[in-house]
Design a protein around this motif. Structure first.
Motif, PDB file in Angstrom:
ATOM      1  N   VAL A  81       0.843  -1.203   0.000  1.00 29.02           N
ATOM      2  CA  VAL A  81       0.000   0.000   0.000  1.00 29.02           C
ATOM      3  C   VAL A  81       0.875   1.249   0.000  1.00 29.02           C
ATOM      4  O   VAL A  81       0.652   2.188  -0.779  1.00 29.02           O
ATOM      5  CB  VAL A  81      -0.953  -0.006   1.221  1.00 29.02           C
ATOM      6  N   ASN A  82       1.907   1.277   0.859  1.00 30.66           N
ATOM      7  CA  ASN A  82       2.812   2.431   0.912  1.00 30.66           C
ATOM      8  C   ASN A  82       3.541   2.622  -0.416  1.00 30.66           C
ATOM      9  O   ASN A  82       3.706   3.754  -0.887  1.00 30.66           O
ATOM     10  CB  ASN A  82       3.829   2.260   2.042  1.00 30.66           C
ATOM     11  N   TYR A  83       3.966   1.523  -1.021  1.00 25.61           N
ATOM     12  CA  TYR A  83       4.672   1.586  -2.293  1.00 25.61           C
ATOM     13  C   TYR A  83       3.767   2.143  -3.391  1.00 25.61           C
ATOM     14  O   TYR A  83       4.170   2.995  -4.184  1.00 25.61           O
ATOM     15  CB  TYR A  83       5.180   0.184  -2.654  1.00 25.61           C
ATOM     16  N   ILE A  84       2.516   1.695  -3.411  1.00 30.75           N
ATOM     17  CA  ILE A  84       1.562   2.178  -4.410  1.00 30.75           C
ATOM     18  C   ILE A  84       1.288   3.664  -4.214  1.00 30.75           C
ATOM     19  O   ILE A  84       1.259   4.439  -5.169  1.00 30.75           O
ATOM     20  CB  ILE A  84       0.256   1.353  -4.358  1.00 30.75           C
ATOM     21  N   LYS A  85       1.119   4.087  -2.951  1.00 33.52           N
ATOM     22  CA  LYS A  85       0.898   5.511  -2.678  1.00 33.52           C
ATOM     23  C   LYS A  85       2.099   6.330  -3.133  1.00 33.52           C
ATOM     24  O   LYS A  85       1.945   7.417  -3.704  1.00 33.52           O
ATOM     25  CB  LYS A  85       0.627   5.739  -1.192  1.00 33.52           C
ATOM     26  N   ASN A  86       3.299   5.820  -2.866  1.00 30.73           N
ATOM     27  CA  ASN A  86       4.518   6.518  -3.278  1.00 30.73           C
ATOM     28  C   ASN A  86       4.578   6.625  -4.811  1.00 30.73           C
ATOM     29  O   ASN A  86       4.925   7.678  -5.354  1.00 30.73           O
ATOM     30  CB  ASN A  86       5.750   5.788  -2.738  1.00 30.73           C
ATOM     31  N   LEU A  87       4.222   5.546  -5.501  1.00 30.82           N
ATOM     32  CA  LEU A  87       4.213   5.584  -6.971  1.00 30.82           C
ATOM     33  C   LEU A  87       3.171   6.574  -7.485  1.00 30.82           C
ATOM     34  O   LEU A  87       3.435   7.299  -8.452  1.00 30.82           O
ATOM     35  CB  LEU A  87       3.936   4.191  -7.533  1.00 30.82           C
ATOM     36  N   GLU A  88       2.002   6.614  -6.847  1.00 33.46           N
ATOM     37  CA  GLU A  88       0.976   7.573  -7.254  1.00 33.46           C
ATOM     38  C   GLU A  88       1.478   8.998  -7.084  1.00 33.46           C
ATOM     39  O   GLU A  88       1.248   9.854  -7.942  1.00 33.46           O
ATOM     40  CB  GLU A  88      -0.302   7.362  -6.442  1.00 33.46           C
ATOM     41  N   LYS A  89       2.172   9.272  -5.979  1.00 31.99           N
ATOM     42  CA  LYS A  89       2.716  10.609  -5.740  1.00 31.99           C
ATOM     43  C   LYS A  89       3.757  10.958  -6.795  1.00 31.99           C
ATOM     44  O   LYS A  89       3.779  12.081  -7.309  1.00 31.99           O
ATOM     45  CB  LYS A  89       3.316  10.706  -4.341  1.00 31.99           C
ATOM     46  N   LYS A  90       4.618   9.992  -7.128  1.00 28.58           N
ATOM     47  CA  LYS A  90       5.625  10.228  -8.160  1.00 28.58           C
ATOM     48  C   LYS A  90       4.964  10.514  -9.504  1.00 28.58           C
ATOM     49  O   LYS A  90       5.414  11.376 -10.255  1.00 28.58           O
ATOM     50  CB  LYS A  90       6.562   9.028  -8.292  1.00 28.58           C
ATOM     51  N   ILE A  91       3.891   9.801  -9.803  1.00 29.05           N
ATOM     52  CA  ILE A  91       3.169  10.024 -11.060  1.00 29.05           C
ATOM     53  C   ILE A  91       2.604  11.436 -11.095  1.00 29.05           C
ATOM     54  O   ILE A  91       2.713  12.137 -12.105  1.00 29.05           O
ATOM     55  CB  ILE A  91       2.057   8.968 -11.245  1.00 29.05           C
ATOM     56  N   GLN A  92       2.014  11.869  -9.965  1.00 29.09           N
ATOM     57  CA  GLN A  92       1.473  13.229  -9.910  1.00 29.09           C
ATOM     58  C   GLN A  92       2.582  14.259 -10.081  1.00 29.09           C
ATOM     59  O   GLN A  92       2.427  15.232 -10.826  1.00 29.09           O
ATOM     60  CB  GLN A  92       0.756  13.460  -8.582  1.00 29.09           C
ATOM     61  N   ASP A  93       3.714  14.050  -9.394  1.00 26.75           N
ATOM     62  CA  ASP A  93       4.835  14.985  -9.500  1.00 26.75           C
ATOM     63  C   ASP A  93       5.359  15.042 -10.934  1.00 26.75           C
ATOM     64  O   ASP A  93       5.619  16.126 -11.464  1.00 26.75           O
ATOM     65  CB  ASP A  93       5.973  14.584  -8.551  1.00 26.75           C
ATOM     66  N   LEU A  94       5.513  13.871 -11.546  1.00 30.29           N
ATOM     67  CA  LEU A  94       6.016  13.846 -12.919  1.00 30.29           C
ATOM     68  C   LEU A  94       5.021  14.459 -13.898  1.00 30.29           C
ATOM     69  O   LEU A  94       5.422  15.140 -14.845  1.00 30.29           O
ATOM     70  CB  LEU A  94       6.360  12.410 -13.322  1.00 30.29           C
ATOM     71  N   SER A  95       3.731  14.242 -13.654  1.00 28.15           N
ATOM     72  CA  SER A  95       2.716  14.865 -14.510  1.00 28.15           C
ATOM     73  C   SER A  95       2.787  16.382 -14.398  1.00 28.15           C
ATOM     74  O   SER A  95       2.690  17.099 -15.396  1.00 28.15           O
ATOM     75  CB  SER A  95       1.317  14.390 -14.118  1.00 28.15           C
ATOM     76  N   SER A  96       2.967  16.855 -13.168  1.00 28.77           N
ATOM     77  CA  SER A  96       3.082  18.297 -12.945  1.00 28.77           C
ATOM     78  C   SER A  96       4.330  18.847 -13.642  1.00 28.77           C
ATOM     79  O   SER A  96       4.268  19.894 -14.295  1.00 28.77           O
ATOM     80  CB  SER A  96       3.139  18.582 -11.444  1.00 28.77           C
ATOM     81  N   LYS A  97       5.440  18.143 -13.513  1.00 33.04           N
ATOM     82  CA  LYS A  97       6.669  18.579 -14.181  1.00 33.04           C
ATOM     83  C   LYS A  97       6.482  18.588 -15.695  1.00 33.04           C
ATOM     84  O   LYS A  97       6.919  19.519 -16.373  1.00 33.04           O
ATOM     85  CB  LYS A  97       7.831  17.648 -13.824  1.00 33.04           C
ATOM     86  N   ARG A  98       5.833  17.541 -16.216  1.00 39.21           N
ATOM     87  CA  ARG A  98       5.588  17.472 -17.658  1.00 39.21           C
ATOM     88  C   ARG A  98       4.752  18.661 -18.115  1.00 39.21           C
ATOM     89  O   ARG A  98       5.062  19.311 -19.111  1.00 39.21           O
ATOM     90  CB  ARG A  98       4.881  16.164 -18.002  1.00 39.21           C
ATOM     91  N   ASP A  99       3.684  18.953 -17.351  1.00 47.77           N
ATOM     92  CA  ASP A  99       2.829  20.080 -17.708  1.00 47.77           C
ATOM     93  C   ASP A  99       3.595  21.399 -17.651  1.00 47.77           C
ATOM     94  O   ASP A  99       3.434  22.249 -18.527  1.00 47.77           O
ATOM     95  CB  ASP A  99       1.605  20.134 -16.782  1.00 47.77           C
ATOM     96  N   ASN A 100       4.444  21.563 -16.616  1.00 45.63           N
ATOM     97  CA  ASN A 100       5.264  22.774 -16.524  1.00 45.63           C
ATOM     98  C   ASN A 100       6.212  22.889 -17.706  1.00 45.63           C
ATOM     99  O   ASN A 100       6.390  23.972 -18.262  1.00 45.63           O
ATOM    100  CB  ASN A 100       6.058  22.790 -15.224  1.00 45.63           C
ATOM    101  N   LEU A 101       6.808  21.751 -18.085  1.00 44.01           N
ATOM    102  CA  LEU A 101       7.716  21.781 -19.231  1.00 44.01           C
ATOM    103  C   LEU A 101       6.971  22.101 -20.526  1.00 44.01           C
ATOM    104  O   LEU A 101       7.474  22.837 -21.369  1.00 44.01           O
ATOM    105  CB  LEU A 101       8.453  20.448 -19.362  1.00 44.01           C
ATOM    106  N   LYS A 102       5.770  21.556 -20.657  1.00 42.24           N
ATOM    107  CA  LYS A 102       4.966  21.873 -21.844  1.00 42.24           C
ATOM    108  C   LYS A 102       4.647  23.360 -21.878  1.00 42.24           C
ATOM    109  O   LYS A 102       4.764  23.998 -22.921  1.00 42.24           O
ATOM    110  CB  LYS A 102       3.671  21.062 -21.847  1.00 42.24           C
ATOM    111  N   ASN A 103       4.235  23.899 -20.730  1.00 43.76           N
ATOM    112  CA  ASN A 103       3.937  25.332 -20.656  1.00 43.76           C
ATOM    113  C   ASN A 103       5.176  26.153 -20.962  1.00 43.76           C
ATOM    114  O   ASN A 103       5.112  27.162 -21.650  1.00 43.76           O
ATOM    115  CB  ASN A 103       3.390  25.706 -19.278  1.00 43.76           C
ATOM    116  N   TYR A 104       6.311  25.737 -20.426  1.00 40.02           N
ATOM    117  CA  TYR A 104       7.557  26.466 -20.639  1.00 40.02           C
ATOM    118  C   TYR A 104       7.948  26.460 -22.113  1.00 40.02           C
ATOM    119  O   TYR A 104       8.283  27.494 -22.674  1.00 40.02           O
ATOM    120  CB  TYR A 104       8.671  25.858 -19.793  1.00 40.02           C
ATOM    121  N   THR A 105       7.863  25.293 -22.744  1.00 45.76           N
ATOM    122  CA  THR A 105       8.242  25.238 -24.158  1.00 45.76           C
ATOM    123  C   THR A 105       7.251  25.999 -25.015  1.00 45.76           C
ATOM    124  O   THR A 105       7.631  26.603 -26.011  1.00 45.76           O
ATOM    125  CB  THR A 105       8.373  23.786 -24.659  1.00 45.76           C
TER     126      THR A 105
END
Length: 183
Positions: free
Chosen positions: A57-81
């Motif tokens: 459960v902890n591992y899955i939550k951690n992966l979900e958080k990483k996915i959210q962080d990476l999605s946010s970074k991707r969106d920021n990079l898209k906005n930046y470009t």
């Protein structure tokens, strides 16, 4: 008549035992499959099934958080470009600041902090980040900084006595505040 009832009861008992044995085997197989999918550091030694499920459960939550962080970074990079394309390479300081990011995650008995910063005054940022890390009770064991065309990339690994005593999201917010305040 009595013998027939006794025989039927004994057959039912045998059938129930067989069904229960098959259920336990199936659960054991599923648990082994789950255990094989978890990182080795989260299943060190022999642990109970409930501990393994809790780690999953902890591992899955951690992966979900990483996915959210990476999605946010991707969106920021898209906005930046997108902005960079509109400005023909003349991104403002505030646009460049949106691409700075901090990710904090558990790491083998400690915490790993990854900072991707587009700011140019890296000595000041890294110094302040390390101050916050030490204030939080983390012992830095490894720190690597790499300069890129767009800024700096820092990877900080640290150890902590009790990982449960560290609020990773709060630490990440503090580090984000440090990056914003040094711009």
């Amino acid at each position: 008549m009595m013998e027939v009832i006794i025989l039927i009861d004994s057959e039912k008992k045998i059938l129930r035992k067989e069904i229960e044995r098959q259920r336990r085997q199936h659960m054991s197989m599923l648990n082994a499959s789950l255990r094989s999918l978890l990182p080795l550091e989260s299943i060190k030694g022999k642990r109970s099934v409930s501990d393994q499920i809790n780690e999953a459960v902890n591992y899955i939550k951690n992966l979900e958080k990483k996915i959210q962080d990476l999605s946010s970074k991707r969106d920021n990079l898209k906005n930046y470009t997108d902005l960079d394309g509109l400005d023909h390479g003349n991104a403002t300081s505030s646009n460049r600041l949106t691409n700075s990011s901090v990710t904090v995650s558990p790491y083998c008995g400690g915490v790993e902090i990854v900072i991707n910063s587009v700011l140019r005054e890296e000595g000041l940022i890294l110094s302040r980040v390390l101050e916050v890390v030490l204030e939080e009770g983390l012992d830095v064991t490894h720190c690597v900084s790499t300069q890129t065309d767009d800024g700096f990339f820092h990877n900080i690994q640290s150890e902590v006595g009790d990982l449960a005593g560290i609020d990773l999201s709060e630490l990440q917010q503090k580090l984000n505040d440090v990056i914003v305040s040094t711009s």
